[in-house]
Design a protein around this motif. Structure first.
Motif, PDB file in Angstrom:
ATOM      1  N   GLY A 104       0.685  -1.159  -0.106  1.00  0.00           N
ATOM      2  CA  GLY A 104      -0.005   0.075   0.101  1.00  0.00           C
ATOM      3  C   GLY A 104       0.934   1.430  -0.062  1.00  0.00           C
ATOM      4  O   GLY A 104       0.375   2.385  -0.224  1.00  0.00           O
ATOM      5  N   GLU A 105       2.147   1.013   0.591  1.00  0.00           N
ATOM      6  CA  GLU A 105       3.006   2.358   0.393  1.00  0.00           C
ATOM      7  C   GLU A 105       3.698   2.514  -0.912  1.00  0.00           C
ATOM      8  O   GLU A 105       4.190   3.738  -1.097  1.00  0.00           O
ATOM      9  N   ARG A 106       3.644   1.746  -1.996  1.00  0.00           N
ATOM     10  CA  ARG A 106       4.410   1.810  -3.167  1.00  0.00           C
ATOM     11  C   ARG A 106       4.039   3.091  -3.935  1.00  0.00           C
ATOM     12  O   ARG A 106       4.700   3.935  -4.337  1.00  0.00           O
ATOM     13  N   PRO A 107       2.531   3.486  -4.104  1.00  0.00           N
ATOM     14  CA  PRO A 107       2.181   4.455  -4.768  1.00  0.00           C
ATOM     15  C   PRO A 107       2.683   5.717  -4.106  1.00  0.00           C
ATOM     16  O   PRO A 107       2.943   6.834  -4.780  1.00  0.00           O
ATOM     17  N   ALA A 108       2.745   5.817  -2.692  1.00  0.00           N
ATOM     18  CA  ALA A 108       3.212   7.019  -2.034  1.00  0.00           C
ATOM     19  C   ALA A 108       4.608   7.111  -2.237  1.00  0.00           C
ATOM     20  O   ALA A 108       5.225   8.280  -2.250  1.00  0.00           O
ATOM     21  N   GLN A 109       5.575   6.095  -2.155  1.00  0.00           N
ATOM     22  CA  GLN A 109       6.469   6.295  -2.328  1.00  0.00           C
ATOM     23  C   GLN A 109       7.136   6.730  -3.652  1.00  0.00           C
ATOM     24  O   GLN A 109       8.055   7.265  -3.710  1.00  0.00           O
ATOM     25  N   ARG A 110       6.276   5.994  -4.571  1.00  0.00           N
ATOM     26  CA  ARG A 110       6.409   6.522  -6.171  1.00  0.00           C
ATOM     27  C   ARG A 110       6.310   7.904  -6.362  1.00  0.00           C
ATOM     28  O   ARG A 110       6.805   8.725  -7.060  1.00  0.00           O
ATOM     29  N   SER A 111       5.359   8.450  -5.557  1.00  0.00           N
ATOM     30  CA  SER A 111       4.991   9.957  -5.554  1.00  0.00           C
ATOM     31  C   SER A 111       6.032  10.852  -5.031  1.00  0.00           C
ATOM     32  O   SER A 111       6.260  11.796  -5.767  1.00  0.00           O
ATOM     33  N   TRP A 112       6.597  10.364  -3.955  1.00  0.00           N
ATOM     34  CA  TRP A 112       7.450  11.311  -3.414  1.00  0.00           C
ATOM     35  C   TRP A 112       8.796  11.348  -4.266  1.00  0.00           C
ATOM     36  O   TRP A 112       9.596  12.231  -4.317  1.00  0.00           O
ATOM     37  N   GLU A 113       9.225  10.095  -4.683  1.00  0.00           N
ATOM     38  CA  GLU A 113      10.429   9.929  -5.607  1.00  0.00           C
ATOM     39  C   GLU A 113      10.341  10.765  -7.003  1.00  0.00           C
ATOM     40  O   GLU A 113      11.236  11.373  -7.290  1.00  0.00           O
ATOM     41  N   LYS A 114       9.011  10.706  -7.403  1.00  0.00           N
ATOM     42  CA  LYS A 114       8.944  11.562  -8.302  1.00  0.00           C
ATOM     43  C   LYS A 114       8.899  13.009  -8.271  1.00  0.00           C
ATOM     44  O   LYS A 114       9.414  13.695  -9.110  1.00  0.00           O
ATOM     45  N   VAL A 115       8.468  13.528  -7.103  1.00  0.00           N
ATOM     46  CA  VAL A 115       8.482  14.897  -7.075  1.00  0.00           C
ATOM     47  C   VAL A 115      10.090  15.046  -6.665  1.00  0.00           C
ATOM     48  O   VAL A 115      10.561  16.281  -7.137  1.00  0.00           O
ATOM     49  N   VAL A 116      10.855  14.432  -6.052  1.00  0.00           N
ATOM     50  CA  VAL A 116      12.193  14.683  -5.752  1.00  0.00           C
ATOM     51  C   VAL A 116      12.841  14.406  -7.048  1.00  0.00           C
ATOM     52  O   VAL A 116      13.942  15.530  -7.282  1.00  0.00           O
ATOM     53  N   GLU A 117      12.647  13.426  -7.901  1.00  0.00           N
ATOM     54  CA  GLU A 117      13.303  13.701  -9.282  1.00  0.00           C
ATOM     55  C   GLU A 117      12.926  14.929 -10.050  1.00  0.00           C
ATOM     56  O   GLU A 117      13.848  15.374 -10.796  1.00  0.00           O
ATOM     57  N   ILE A 118      11.772  15.446 -10.005  1.00  0.00           N
ATOM     58  CA  ILE A 118      11.490  16.529 -10.674  1.00  0.00           C
ATOM     59  C   ILE A 118      12.337  17.905 -10.145  1.00  0.00           C
ATOM     60  O   ILE A 118      12.845  18.628 -10.969  1.00  0.00           O
ATOM     61  N   LEU A 119      12.241  17.825  -8.889  1.00  0.00           N
ATOM     62  CA  LEU A 119      13.203  18.699  -8.129  1.00  0.00           C
ATOM     63  C   LEU A 119      14.494  18.644  -8.759  1.00  0.00           C
ATOM     64  O   LEU A 119      15.270  19.606  -8.920  1.00  0.00           O
ATOM     65  N   GLU A 120      15.033  17.480  -8.531  1.00  0.00           N
ATOM     66  CA  GLU A 120      16.449  17.269  -8.845  1.00  0.00           C
ATOM     67  C   GLU A 120      16.862  17.707 -10.450  1.00  0.00           C
ATOM     68  O   GLU A 120      17.813  18.371 -10.886  1.00  0.00           O
ATOM     69  N   VAL A 121      15.976  17.238 -11.288  1.00  0.00           N
ATOM     70  CA  VAL A 121      16.273  17.735 -12.671  1.00  0.00           C
ATOM     71  C   VAL A 121      16.031  19.160 -12.997  1.00  0.00           C
ATOM     72  O   VAL A 121      16.781  19.753 -13.709  1.00  0.00           O
ATOM     73  N   SER A 122      15.179  20.005 -12.358  1.00  0.00           N
ATOM     74  CA  SER A 122      15.008  21.431 -12.178  1.00  0.00           C
ATOM     75  C   SER A 122      16.470  21.935 -11.834  1.00  0.00           C
ATOM     76  O   SER A 122      17.019  22.970 -12.350  1.00  0.00           O
ATOM     77  N   VAL A 123      17.044  21.288 -10.531  1.00  0.00           N
ATOM     78  CA  VAL A 123      18.046  22.074 -10.137  1.00  0.00           C
ATOM     79  C   VAL A 123      19.406  21.626 -10.923  1.00  0.00           C
ATOM     80  O   VAL A 123      20.111  22.426 -11.401  1.00  0.00           O
ATOM     81  N   LEU A 124      19.282  20.571 -11.616  1.00  0.00           N
ATOM     82  CA  LEU A 124      20.437  20.265 -12.605  1.00  0.00           C
ATOM     83  C   LEU A 124      20.376  21.088 -14.010  1.00  0.00           C
ATOM     84  O   LEU A 124      21.352  21.551 -14.533  1.00  0.00           O
ATOM     85  N   ALA A 125      19.005  21.630 -14.407  1.00  0.00           N
ATOM     86  CA  ALA A 125      18.767  22.327 -15.400  1.00  0.00           C
ATOM     87  C   ALA A 125      19.310  23.922 -15.091  1.00  0.00           C
ATOM     88  O   ALA A 125      19.995  24.353 -15.785  1.00  0.00           O
ATOM     89  N   ILE A 126      18.882  24.326 -13.760  1.00  0.00           N
ATOM     90  CA  ILE A 126      19.388  25.848 -13.192  1.00  0.00           C
ATOM     91  C   ILE A 126      20.851  25.734 -13.246  1.00  0.00           C
ATOM     92  O   ILE A 126      21.553  26.733 -13.794  1.00  0.00           O
ATOM     93  N   VAL A 127      21.478  24.686 -12.741  1.00  0.00           N
ATOM     94  CA  VAL A 127      22.935  24.835 -12.662  1.00  0.00           C
ATOM     95  C   VAL A 127      23.610  24.559 -13.836  1.00  0.00           C
ATOM     96  O   VAL A 127      24.600  25.383 -14.058  1.00  0.00           O
ATOM     97  N   ALA A 128      23.299  23.780 -14.721  1.00  0.00           N
ATOM     98  CA  ALA A 128      23.693  23.854 -16.220  1.00  0.00           C
ATOM     99  C   ALA A 128      23.929  25.275 -16.741  1.00  0.00           C
ATOM    100  O   ALA A 128      25.016  25.659 -17.185  1.00  0.00           O
TER     101      ALA A 128
END
Length: 211
Positions: free
Chosen positions: A2-26
């Motif tokens: 039951g926790e997997r959708p929630a886990q995937r949800s926060w991971e997706k948010v974090v991944e979007i954040l990381e990609v955004s940071v990488l784009a800004i840094v580039a």
């Protein structure tokens, strides 16, 4: 399960954040590197201008010194001719004075120097006299100093951009490390540190002058 959708949800948010940071840094890294290169070129230009201006000042100073020596020699010869009563030689020597020295010479004669003990000892001691070439040399030396100081400031700015570029690389490193973590707290903590460093570095870039 039951926790997997929630886990995937926060991971997706974090991944979007990381990609955004990488784009800004580039983009920020490219801008910071470009500015560092530009300011390095400005430093070289200003140092070169300071050097050429200093050469001009030395040339003007040398020429002014030669004029002063020549005027002093002619004045010494004029004094000898004056004591000998040779008016023709006096007139010839007066014509050899440089224009500014000749004007100072006339002003000196107006002080009645052969009778007034308080008169200046010679034209070069007159308050209003200055050799134009020596004045030009002083002006050029001051200008060269300003160019040199501006070049030093440009070098410092270039160095600051280089340091900020290194900090941007540190942000990339932190994001890369965060992506290796599977624990939510560790990954979020590493990304939070990367965001804080990114904000500090971006502020540093915004605060610096740009070309």
């Amino acid at each position: 399960m039951g926790e997997r959708p929630a886990q995937r949800s926060w991971e997706k948010v974090v991944e979007i954040l990381e990609v955004s940071v990488l784009a800004i840094v580039a983009m920020a890294t490219a801008f910071s590197g470009y500015q560092g290169t530009q300011w390095g070129g400005e430093q070289a230009r200003l140092y070169g201008t300071a050097s050429s201006t200093r050469f001009e000042a030395e040339a003007a100073s040398t020429f002014g010194g030669q004029e002063l020596v020549a005027d002093s020699s002619f004045f010494t010869a004029w004094l000898q001719a004056h004591r000998a009563g040779d008016r023709q030689l006096e007139a010839m020597l007066e014509r050899r004075f440089t224009p500014d020295y000749a004007e100072a010479f006339r002003e000196w004669l107006a002080t009645d120097p052969f009778k007034d003990p308080d008169a200046p000892p010679g034209p070069a001691a007159m308050p209003g006299y200055s050799n134009p070439s020596m004045t030009k040399a002083a002006r050029l030396n001051a200008q060269a100093s300003r160019y040199f100081d501006a070049g030093t400031a440009a070098r410092e700015t270039a160095n600051k951009y280089v340091r900020l570029t290194v900090l941007f690389a540190s942000v990339l490193f932190l994001v890369a490390v965060a992506q290796r973590f599977r624990l939510r707290g560790a990954r979020i903590g590493a990304n939070a540190l990367a965001l804080a460093l990114l904000a500090y570095t971006v502020y540093g870039v915004v605060a610096l002058p740009r070309i």
